[in-house]
Design an enzyme around this catalytic site. Structure first.
Site, PDB file in Angstrom:
ATOM      1  N   GLU A   1      -6.395   6.947  -1.069  1.00  0.00           N
ATOM      2  CA  GLU A   1      -6.282   5.736  -0.261  1.00  0.00           C
ATOM      3  C   GLU A   1      -6.912   4.551  -0.983  1.00  0.00           C
ATOM      4  O   GLU A   1      -6.381   3.432  -0.946  1.00  0.00           O
ATOM      5  CB  GLU A   1      -6.937   5.943   1.106  1.00  0.00           C
TER       6      GLU A   1
ATOM      7  N   HIS B   1       0.840  -1.210   0.000  1.00  0.00           N
ATOM      8  CA  HIS B   1       0.000   0.000   0.000  1.00  0.00           C
ATOM      9  C   HIS B   1       0.869   1.252   0.000  1.00  0.00           C
ATOM     10  O   HIS B   1       0.621   2.198  -0.774  1.00  0.00           O
ATOM     11  CB  HIS B   1      -0.909  -0.030   1.226  1.00  0.00           C
ATOM     12  N   GLU B   2       1.908   1.263   0.833  1.00  0.00           N
ATOM     13  CA  GLU B   2       2.777   2.440   0.914  1.00  0.00           C
ATOM     14  C   GLU B   2       3.608   2.594  -0.359  1.00  0.00           C
ATOM     15  O   GLU B   2       3.822   3.707  -0.846  1.00  0.00           O
ATOM     16  CB  GLU B   2       3.683   2.349   2.140  1.00  0.00           C
TER      17      GLU B   2
ATOM     18  N   HIS C   1       1.534   4.211  -2.940  1.00  0.00           N
ATOM     19  CA  HIS C   1       1.474   5.664  -2.781  1.00  0.00           C
ATOM     20  C   HIS C   1       2.641   6.330  -3.518  1.00  0.00           C
ATOM     21  O   HIS C   1       2.471   7.343  -4.196  1.00  0.00           O
ATOM     22  CB  HIS C   1       1.543   6.039  -1.297  1.00  0.00           C
TER      23      HIS C   1
END
EC number: 3.4.24.-
Length: 292
Positions: free
Chosen positions: A224, A144-145, A148
């Site tokens: 997100e 997930h990071e 980003h």
């Protein structure tokens, strides 16, 4: 949540410093001394708005390390650190990214990514996350990071923040000028902005700034969802990300100071959800399952 709050707080601090400096240099008097110069005011607002936003971006990684106490892993000292670095490297390769710095900090279950560019990024995880999640769940959070970073979210957030900053500064001074003009309409001796202008600008910047934060938070919630989808793609399945979100939903995943608790991820059931940088966990899980 943490990286967004750090960015917004830094941006606000930089803007206040720039505004104070401009006042000391008499820029406001120059813009309004002979009537309101809208063209010059807009240029001034853009310089201040984007200046504050980009300075915040450049400082983001340093401030994130300082505020969380994150320690960058330069030489893995145990099996957990070896696995962590290798996992981030694997995910970065899949996303076609340069290897980010990897750090660990003391705190409740959480993680964040920051940095001005893809070549200067940082992925940090908390000790709480490593202690309470399985390897698959931690890997999903790391994905997930990394997503980003791959999506360029920090740069996009900077551009959006710069735009809203510009309009906050511009509109606050336009309103301030007209309020000041009304208060001094029978005063022919004074020139330049008066106390009514300064007070009105401060009040308007606060009010417009609150409204602007809603716009920035709305974008943050959308990104997100994109990062969750990006994590599912990097992992090859949404299942690990769904499991990680479910685990986070049952943990204190923020560890925020008391005065910021209301803006945490547990919001979303009241008007305060407008200011939340993250959607509710259940909505993120539903979005992943719908795509699957």
């Amino acid at each position: 949540m943490k990286r967004v709050l750090l960015f917004l707080a830094t941006n606000l601090a930089v803007m206040l410093v720039l505004s104070f400096t401009a006042s000391l240099l008499g820029v406001n008097r120059f813009l309004t001394g002979n009537g309101l110069n809208l063209g010059m005011l807009l240029a001034f607002a853009a310089l201040m708005g984007f200046g504050g936003s980009f300075i915040s971006l450049l400082m983001s990684k340093t401030i994130a390390k300082w505020s969380t106490g994150a320690q960058v892993i330069t030489q893995p000292g145990n099996g957990t650190e070896v696995w962590l670095v290798q996992t981030v490297q694997k995910l970065a390769d899949r996303a076609d990214l340069p290897m980010p710095e990897v750090a660990i900090y003391e705190g409740e279950a959480n993680a964040f990514a920051t940095g001005a560019t893809r070549k200067s990024s940082l992925v940090a995880v908390s000790t709480g996350l490593l202690q309470t999640m399985s390897h698959d769940e931690v890997e999903a959070v790391l994905a997930h990071e990394v997503a980003h970073i791959a999506n360029g979210d920090m740069v996009t957030l900077t551009l959006i923040q710069g735009v809203v900053n510009t309009f906050v500064i511009f509109l606050a001074r336009v309103v301030g000028y007209f309020v000041d003009s009304m208060l001094r309409k029978n005063d022919e001796e004074s020139s330049g902005p008066g106390i009514g202008y300064m007070i009105t600008v401060v009040v308007c910047e606060i009010v417009f700034g609150i409204l602007a934060s809603i716009i920035v938070a709305t974008f943050s919630r959308h990104r997100e969802y994109r990062a969750d989808a990006g994590a599912a793609k990097l992992m090859g399945s949404p299942t690990p990300m769904v499991a990680a979100l479910r685990r986070l939903g049952g943990l204190d995943s923020e560890g925020l100071p008391q005065n910021m608790q209301a803006m945490g991820i547990a919001g979303g059931k009241s008007w305060l959800s407008l200011f939340s940088s993250h959607p509710p966990i259940e909505q993120r899980i539903a979005a992943l399952q719908a795509k699957a």
